[in-house]
Design an enzyme around this catalytic site. Structure first.
Site, PDB file in Angstrom:
ATOM      1  N   GLY A 107      44.989  10.417 -57.542  1.00  0.00           N
ATOM      2  CA  GLY A 107      46.246   9.871 -57.050  1.00  0.00           C
ATOM      3  C   GLY A 107      47.217   9.497 -58.155  1.00  0.00           C
ATOM      4  O   GLY A 107      47.995   8.558 -58.020  1.00  0.00           O
ATOM      5  N   THR A 126      48.935  24.650 -54.904  1.00  0.00           N
ATOM      6  CA  THR A 126      47.901  24.507 -53.886  1.00  0.00           C
ATOM      7  C   THR A 126      48.133  23.181 -53.170  1.00  0.00           C
ATOM      8  O   THR A 126      48.046  22.122 -53.802  1.00  0.00           O
ATOM      9  CB  THR A 126      46.499  24.515 -54.523  1.00  0.00           C
ATOM     10  OG1 THR A 126      46.295  25.763 -55.181  1.00  0.00           O
ATOM     11  CG2 THR A 126      45.421  24.312 -53.464  1.00  0.00           C
ATOM     12  N   SER A 149      45.541  14.017 -62.124  1.00  0.00           N
ATOM     13  CA  SER A 149      44.765  14.661 -61.075  1.00  0.00           C
ATOM     14  C   SER A 149      45.218  14.193 -59.703  1.00  0.00           C
ATOM     15  O   SER A 149      45.472  12.994 -59.499  1.00  0.00           O
ATOM     16  CB  SER A 149      43.273  14.338 -61.266  1.00  0.00           C
ATOM     17  OG  SER A 149      42.523  14.699 -60.131  1.00  0.00           O
ATOM     18  N   LYS A 150      45.308  15.128 -58.753  1.00  0.00           N
ATOM     19  CA  LYS A 150      45.578  14.756 -57.361  1.00  0.00           C
ATOM     20  C   LYS A 150      44.459  13.872 -56.827  1.00  0.00           C
ATOM     21  O   LYS A 150      44.684  12.940 -56.065  1.00  0.00           O
ATOM     22  CB  LYS A 150      45.692  16.009 -56.491  1.00  0.00           C
ATOM     23  CG  LYS A 150      46.941  16.830 -56.688  1.00  0.00           C
ATOM     24  CD  LYS A 150      46.924  18.034 -55.764  1.00  0.00           C
ATOM     25  CE  LYS A 150      48.122  18.926 -56.008  1.00  0.00           C
ATOM     26  NZ  LYS A 150      48.067  20.154 -55.187  1.00  0.00           N
ATOM     27  N   ARG A 151      43.247  14.193 -57.228  1.00  0.00           N
ATOM     28  CA  ARG A 151      42.080  13.460 -56.739  1.00  0.00           C
ATOM     29  C   ARG A 151      42.166  11.986 -57.089  1.00  0.00           C
ATOM     30  O   ARG A 151      41.769  11.116 -56.318  1.00  0.00           O
ATOM     31  CB  ARG A 151      40.806  14.072 -57.320  1.00  0.00           C
ATOM     32  CG  ARG A 151      39.514  13.420 -56.855  1.00  0.00           C
ATOM     33  CD  ARG A 151      38.325  14.141 -57.445  1.00  0.00           C
ATOM     34  NE  ARG A 151      38.317  15.549 -57.103  1.00  0.00           N
ATOM     35  CZ  ARG A 151      37.480  16.440 -57.615  1.00  0.00           C
ATOM     36  NH1 ARG A 151      36.596  16.055 -58.514  1.00  0.00           N
ATOM     37  NH2 ARG A 151      37.528  17.698 -57.256  1.00  0.00           N
TER      38      ARG A 151
END
Length: 321
Positions: free
Chosen positions: A257, A13, A253-255
């Protein structure tokens, strides 16, 4: 299955730059297919197009090429089973929804997120909310009245049935759909089709024979196997891999970083040290030494991959940061 008939996929995604955990999944999915002489599909799971701009998908492709994880079809390269962006495949999901509706298994749900997470809603041991069936038996009059207040999501009725399968990595797994899953979403209230439906439709349409993904998605597999059966589609095999964690045990997590590929590429002269680190963490190498992705293909075996979460050593975390 004859050599070459295997087809794996990486289906990210593009909601942000890939982090090290995403890369681990991409690598193991790629190795699993290549080790069996198979093909690899790149599918962009941008169902929520507002949160998944094409610019992130383009960056993702650039990162995969840098890593040497080349694919045979999909993404911007196209191929025989395209389009490979889920945002362009809505008509296929709509057709699958119609087939489920014909079976009388779909109903509108007007519950808000707050209602679903209320204290009285059943919660499973992993924190997931078990849908209590609030809207399952609404009358036509009640549905019409609630439609005037808010658009509904669509849920699929599930039976009191246990679905079992053998994971290629984790072994046997079973889940009772009614008791451990509940009626689940197949389309959100904003009209966006849910992951569970889209991934089943796409993997079948693209001829995917093996799915490799994170262990956090293990519990979604029985729902998907149920959908494969209802839609009369062949199901792939599944292998759920360990999750990569920070030294303190927190999942990447991408959130947050966490070690995104942009930052890593600025620190490394090439992908080989990074691939060597992941190969070592996964048990494919005796030590973390620079390798190319293709060098790991003959070393790959599911028997070597640990089953528990993989923690990045603090020293290596600091080096990559």
């Amino acid at each position: 299955m004859e050599k070459g008939a295997i087809k794996g996929r990486f289906a990210p995604t593009p909601s942000g730059r890939m982090h090290l955990g995403n890369l681990l999944c991409a690598l193991l999915a790629w190795l699993s297919a290549r080790a069996e002489g198979g093909r690899v599909v790149l599918r962009i799971e941008d169902l929520d197009a507002m949160r998944s701009p094409r610019s992130y998908a383009d960056l993702l492709e650039d990162d995969l090429r840098w890593l040497g994880l080349f694919w045979d079809e999909g993404g911007s390269s196209g191929g025989p089973d395209g389009p490979y962006y889920q945002s362009e495949r809505t008509a296929l999901y709509q057709a699958a929804l119609a087939r489920l509706e014909e079976q009388g298994l779909v109903y509108p749900c007007f519950c808000s997120r707050a209602q679903l997470h209320a204290a009285q809603a059943p919660h499973l041991s992993d924190g997931r909310v078990l849908y209590p069936g609030t809207c399952r038996d609404l009358t036509a009059q009640e549905v019409a009245q609630r439609r005037r207040q808010r658009p509904p999501a669509l849920r699929l009725r599930v039976p009191d049935e246990t679905v079992s399968f053998v994971d290629r990595h984790l072994g046997p797994y079973s889940e009772n759909l009614q008791q451990e899953c509940g009626d689940f979403l197949i389309r959100r209230s904003d009209g966006v089709f849910a992951y569970q439906l889209a991934v089943v439709v796409d993997d079948a349409a693209m001829g995917v024979t093996q799915v490799v993904r994170g262990a956090d998605l293990l519990s979604s597999t029985p729902r998907q196997l149920y959908l494969y059966r209802l839609l009369g589609l062949p199901s792939p095999t599944f292998a759920h891999i360990p999750l990569l964690t920070a030294p303190d045990g927190r999942r990447l997590s991408k959130r947050d970083g966490d070690l995104d590929l942009g930052a890593i590429r600025r620190r490394l002269p090439g992908p080989e040290p990074l691939l060597g680190l992941l190969g070592w963490l996964c048990g494919l190498l005796e030590r973390a030494e620079p390798v190319r992705a293709q060098d790991l293909v003959p070393l790959f075996s599911w028997d070597k991959i640990p089953q528990g979460d993989l923690s990045l050593p603090a020293a290596l975390w600091e080096l990559l940061e």
